[in-house]
Scaffold this active site. Structure first.
Site, short mmCIF file in Angstrom:
data_model
loop_
_atom_site.label_atom_id
_atom_site.label_comp_id
_atom_site.label_asym_id
_atom_site.label_seq_id
_atom_site.Cartn_x
_atom_site.Cartn_y
_atom_site.Cartn_z
CB VAL A 22 -0.95 0.01 1.22
CG1 VAL A 22 -1.75 1.32 1.27
CG2 VAL A 22 -1.90 -1.18 1.17
CB CYS A 23 4.08 1.99 1.72
SG CYS A 23 3.67 1.44 3.40
#
EC number: 1.11.1.24
Length: 198
Positions: free
Chosen positions: A50-51
């Site tokens: 996700v980062c």
């Protein structure tokens, strides 16, 4: 999650650290940005899933923030060397590619601890987002659990809303966007807004 020293309406905790800026290591301090708004966002780890979507989205909108006199800073507990390796990894391979925002290293975890986003059992940061105004005062805090990314558009809208209220002394209703009606914050004058919108 630690309690931290970051409190709405109070000066944001200052920090100094090493960041990757334009592909090079640079010491930065929060006080370097005095006179500008700052969006400070924490993310769990480099080389995750996700980062990169968040970091790339903030980087791709960096100029939109700068037009508002706002800088965006990303932070994780990884070292500056890991940040640089991730930046040097192509986006199609899960990397970041060149960025328009600094990534700050918090290897001691003191910054994550100070801002109250450290997930102590794993030694990583939750997805904290902090909006700091031009005077260094903390105006907004949101913290997401690890699996859900944040909205860059919402962060941009919040900066615009705080800047509007600072300049005009009026308050912004739910979902406010630039150009929308605002509310005069007193009983009599607020009726102008409510009579129009109800």
């Amino acid at each position: 999650m630690a309690s931290g020293n970051a409190h709405i309406g109070k000066p944001a905790p200052d920090f100094t650290g090493t960041a990757v800026v334009d592909g090079a290591f640079k010491e930065i301090k929060l006080s370097d940005y005095r006179g500008k708004y700052v969006v400070l966002f924490f993310y769990p780890l480099d080389f995750t899933f996700v980062c990169p979507t968040e970091i790339i989205a903030f980087s791709d909108h960096a100029e939109d923030f700068r037009k508002l006199g706002c800088e965006v800073l990303g932070v994780s507990v990884d070292s500056q060397f890991t940040h640089l390796a991730w930046i040097n990894t192509p986006r199609k391979e899960g990397g970041l590619g060149p960025l328009n925002i600094p990534l700050l290293a918090d290897v001691t975890k003191s910054l994550s601890q100070n801002y109250g986003v450290l997930k102590n059992d794993e030694g990583i940061a939750y997805r904290g987002l902090f909006i700091i105004d031009a005077k260094g005062v903390l105006r907004q805090i949101t913290v997401n659990d690890l699996p859900v990314g944040r909205s860059v558009d919402e962060a941009l809208r919040l900066v615009q809303a705080f800047q509007y209220t600072d300049e005009h002394g009026e308050v912004c209703p739910a979902g406010w966007k630039p150009g929308s009606d605002t509310i005069k914050p007193n009983v009599d004058d607020s009726k102008e807004y409510f009579s129009k919108h109800n």
